[in-house]
Design a protein around this motif. Sequence first.
Motif, PDB file in Angstrom:
ATOM      1  N   ALA A 163       0.853  -1.191   0.000  1.00  0.00           N
ATOM      2  CA  ALA A 163       0.000   0.000   0.000  1.00  0.00           C
ATOM      3  C   ALA A 163       0.887   1.239   0.000  1.00  0.00           C
ATOM      4  CB  ALA A 163      -0.904  -0.007   1.228  1.00  0.00           C
ATOM      5  N   GLY A 164       0.524   2.204  -0.826  1.00  0.00           N
ATOM      6  CA  GLY A 164       1.281   3.439  -0.866  1.00  0.00           C
ATOM      7  C   GLY A 164       2.557   3.374  -1.664  1.00  0.00           C
ATOM      8  N   GLU A 167       0.703   2.568  -5.970  1.00  0.00           N
ATOM      9  CA  GLU A 167      -0.616   1.979  -5.736  1.00  0.00           C
ATOM     10  C   GLU A 167      -1.681   2.656  -6.595  1.00  0.00           C
ATOM     11  OE1 GLU A 167      -3.816   1.275  -2.076  1.00  0.00           O
ATOM     12  OE2 GLU A 167      -2.002   2.464  -1.750  1.00  0.00           O
ATOM     13  N   ARG A 169      -5.219   3.890  -7.404  1.00  0.00           N
ATOM     14  CA  ARG A 169      -6.348   4.180  -6.528  1.00  0.00           C
ATOM     15  C   ARG A 169      -7.585   4.659  -7.269  1.00  0.00           C
ATOM     16  NH1 ARG A 169      -5.840   3.226  -0.782  1.00  0.00           N
ATOM     17  NH2 ARG A 169      -7.626   4.609  -0.680  1.00  0.00           N
ATOM     18  N   TRP A 177      -0.978   6.475  -6.062  1.00  0.00           N
ATOM     19  CA  TRP A 177      -0.455   6.954  -4.790  1.00  0.00           C
ATOM     20  C   TRP A 177       0.931   6.347  -4.571  1.00  0.00           C
ATOM     21  CZ3 TRP A 177      -4.579   6.860  -0.307  1.00  0.00           C
ATOM     22  CH2 TRP A 177      -5.703   7.613  -0.691  1.00  0.00           C
ATOM     23  N   ASP A 178       1.876   7.186  -4.175  1.00  0.00           N
ATOM     24  CA  ASP A 178       3.188   6.674  -3.794  1.00  0.00           C
ATOM     25  C   ASP A 178       3.750   7.564  -2.687  1.00  0.00           C
ATOM     26  OD1 ASP A 178       5.468   4.671  -5.046  1.00  0.00           O
ATOM     27  OD2 ASP A 178       6.326   6.401  -4.023  1.00  0.00           O
ATOM     28  N   ASP A 290      -6.258   8.059   3.229  1.00  0.00           N
ATOM     29  CA  ASP A 290      -6.819   6.720   3.400  1.00  0.00           C
ATOM     30  C   ASP A 290      -7.816   6.710   4.557  1.00  0.00           C
ATOM     31  OD1 ASP A 290      -6.683   3.857   2.532  1.00  0.00           O
ATOM     32  OD2 ASP A 290      -6.114   3.582   4.618  1.00  0.00           O
ATOM     33  N   SER A 294     -11.842   5.973   4.366  1.00  0.00           N
ATOM     34  CA  SER A 294     -12.411   4.897   5.162  1.00  0.00           C
ATOM     35  C   SER A 294     -13.603   5.383   5.989  1.00  0.00           C
ATOM     36  CB  SER A 294     -11.351   4.320   6.098  1.00  0.00           C
ATOM     37  OG  SER A 294     -10.281   3.762   5.356  1.00  0.00           O
TER      38      SER A 294
END
Length: 296
Positions: A163-164, A167, A169, A177-178, A290, A294
């Motif tokens: 993740a990250g 990624e 998204r 996303w990085d 994130d 959520s």
Amino acid sequence: MRGWSERIRIGGEEADFEAAVVAVRRAAESLGATQFEALTAAALLAFAAAEVDVAVVEAGLGGRHDATNVLETRIVVLTSVALDHMDVLGDTREAIAAEKLAVVQPGCTVVLAEPEWRELAEENGAAAVLVTAHSNLAVAVAAAESFVGRTVDPHAADGVVLAGRLEPRGDDPLEIWDGAHNLAGIGWLLPRLPSREPGTWTVVCSILRDKRPGMMLEALSVLGSALVATESSNGRALPAAELAALASAHFDHVESEPDPTAARARAVELAGPDGVVLVTGSLYLLADLDAASSDL
């Protein structure tokens, strides 16, 4: 660890991290330990309770004075050395490498991604020094093989997704996303992004004040002319307006939006369905976004 009360799975067993924190808290407070030192102690206590056979433990900052340096180690790994945390570790790669390799203990094996640190590792007592290809996978394979005493299959890592890290998204536009949080991270990221026509990228970023943001922004400007500056919840993050002012020297179109969720939405709007959005500059920014997604 995402929270004080999270349960972690270790070797197929669940360990109660909250219980480990409670067990070390009183001693930590009496000693004036830092949060990282307390969390490290709690994690090691949880590992012990779960009877972990092997733990891969990353130093938090440098190595010589890091909380993780209480461990006896058979294998020490040093990936690439970049100019980061210079106010603590030193302002040259040589000084930083010396701080990192201070964790070498007599008789251990050291795995290096860069050959120039071989002599330093040997001076610190390494019984064997292995120099690998300049990639994290090569270093990991060499370390694993040194530990188990046999060859391992590098293709076991083919399905690993972090993740990250590059990624995806979203689509329409493509959104990646990085968490590249320093100049070395940006240098790793740029050649691994998908190919697109120049100018099709819109960057949304937050950068910590001590990470040489001007140089990071200059590097990111090869992607396109549009950037939305924002700020993570970390206290060291540059205010969005200050980041935008720095970015204006490298991007034709710069906007400032302190709220990360609104900044991301604005970047998507600017990119349009045929563009590409890159969210980067700080793992704290990715964590904030994130968490916000959520909660929706």
